[in-house]
Design a protein around this motif. Structure first.
Motif: not given
Ligand code: NAD
Ligand code: ZN
Length: 357
Positions: A271, A301, A307-308, A348-349, A351-353, A355-356
């Motif tokens: 991260y 991962q 979650n965030f 946040r942004s 983080f989302s990339s 996690s997927i």
């Protein structure tokens, strides 16, 4: 191998490898402590105490105290038992405590030494890879029910004796835990060391002794250099927290024991690398890094149930964050760490990339 750690409060040697136990024996003869108290945990005691005993004086002035394994060692009640045992057996200011085990035993025994009679000498005899990190630098402490490592003190050891044969009995997840900190040391301080690890380590069960000693030596040198500059963590020392801001949250969320500290930090470093790419334009092949650590048995991962919001709340609570703003160690380049507050939007942004991916 010998390294000298030089902090403002103390200068001390770290011996690594086969000769470490002989060096320990020499040290004890030279220093002539009045009494010795060995603090170890149940597992290390069972596996390795006899080997250690071979180099200790054989007389009535050597005492042994066994504590539970893992974080259970770092409880108030266990700390109190250590003090009681030391008092009952008449340890004085010229006595020495020997921490024989991993980081948990080291932190407990070091804190006992730091506070018994306002501080007596102690020695580290580490038995985990992670302890290449924890045995050097002088941070000692125990846990409070409300937070890990919340009670503690700075107290440097007299010396560190790293007899790496002890490491042969480590289970795989403990090897991973310690190796992650070595990777961390390479990323924050030494590009060549990072590429050495990437090229040379493909299977953590098959690391020969020479390579292992080299890795521990490099890791300790890096840690020692940071601690020499900033013994009490007023600034620079915080770079050692690379990967830890999220790592601590993963570790706590997974429940202590399910994922080891270093395994959680490894995911946290992924991260932090993505954040570094986004915020500082770090040029680094994160995909290769992820493939490598996965092959070594790490998770690149996040855990499924993570979650965030959970992550953010935990990162804000981090001891090293101020005023509720998560502070991150990022990399401008390998070996060039910077410390920065990061906005929630960016966290946040990325983080989302992350996690997927
Ligand atoms: P640990 O001492 O709990 O050891 C991990 C497990 O491995 C334990 O179950 C232990 O019994 C077992 N073990 C130890 N040596 C073994 C051996 N040779 N063979 C087989 N099993 C063995 O933990 P750790 O991972 O070494 O260290 C983690 C602790 O260190 C945490 O409490 C953390 O807060 C602390 N820490 C302190 C610092 C510091 O600067 N003081 C830095 C990093 C971590
Ligand atoms: Zn750590």
């Amino acid at each position: 191998v010998e390294i000298t750690v030089e902090t403002p409060s103390k200068k001390y040697p770290v011996f690594i490898g086969n000769s470490a136990l002989t060096e320990l024996s020499n040290h004890l003869q030279q220093r002539n402590y009045t009494k010795l108290l060995v603090i170890t945990d149940e597992k290390v005691g069972e596996l390795h105490l006899n080997t250690l005993k071979d180099v200790l004086p054989k007389n009535d002035d050597v005492f042994f105290f066994q504590v539970p394994t893992g974080e259970k060692a770092k409880q108030f009640s266990v700390y109190e038992q250590c003090l009681t045992f030391a008092l009952e057996n008449g340890l004085d200011r010229k006595s020495c405590i020997i921490a024989f085990g991993g980081g948990a035993v080291g932190d407990l025994a070091g804190f006992t030494a730091a506070t018994y009679m306002r501080g007596i000498p102690f020695i580290q005899v580490p038995t985990t890879i992670l302890a290449h990190d924890s045995a050097v630098g002088g941070k000692t402490g125990i846990n409070h029910p409300l937070g890990k490592n919340m009670i503690g003190s700075f107290h440097q050891p007299e010396a560190v004796f790293y007899y790496t044969t002890f490491l042969k009995t480590l289970p795989a997840h403990e090897i991973r835990s310690g190796f992650a900190e070595a990777v961390k040391h390479s990323l924050i301080a030494d590009r060549d060391f990072y590429y050495y690890l990437l090229e040379n380590i493909q299977d953590l069960q098959q690391v020969d002794e020479e390579k292992l000693n080299y890795i521990l030596k490099k890791g300790i040198e890096i840690k020692a250099a940071v601690v020499a500059e900033d013994e009490r963590e007023s600034g620079l020392r915080a770079i050692l927290n690379f990967g830890h801001t999220l790592g601590h949250v993963i570790e706590a969320t997974a429940g202590y024991g399910k994922v080891t500290h270093g395994e959680a930090v490894m995911t946290g470093m992924v991260y932090a690398l993505y954040l570094s790419e986004e915020v500082l334009g770090l040029q680094f092949d994160i995909e290769t890094f992820k493939k490598w650590i996965e092959k070594l048995g790490y998770q690149s991962q996040l855990p499924k149930d993570f979650n965030f919001e959970l992550g953010l709340a935990g990162m804000k609570r981090d001891k090293k964050s101020y005023a509720n703003k998560p502070r991150f160690v990022l990399l401008e380049d390998i070996g060039k760490p910077v410390i920065q507050e990061i906005s929630e939007d960016v966290l946040r942004s990325v983080f989302s990339s992350f996690s997927i991916n």
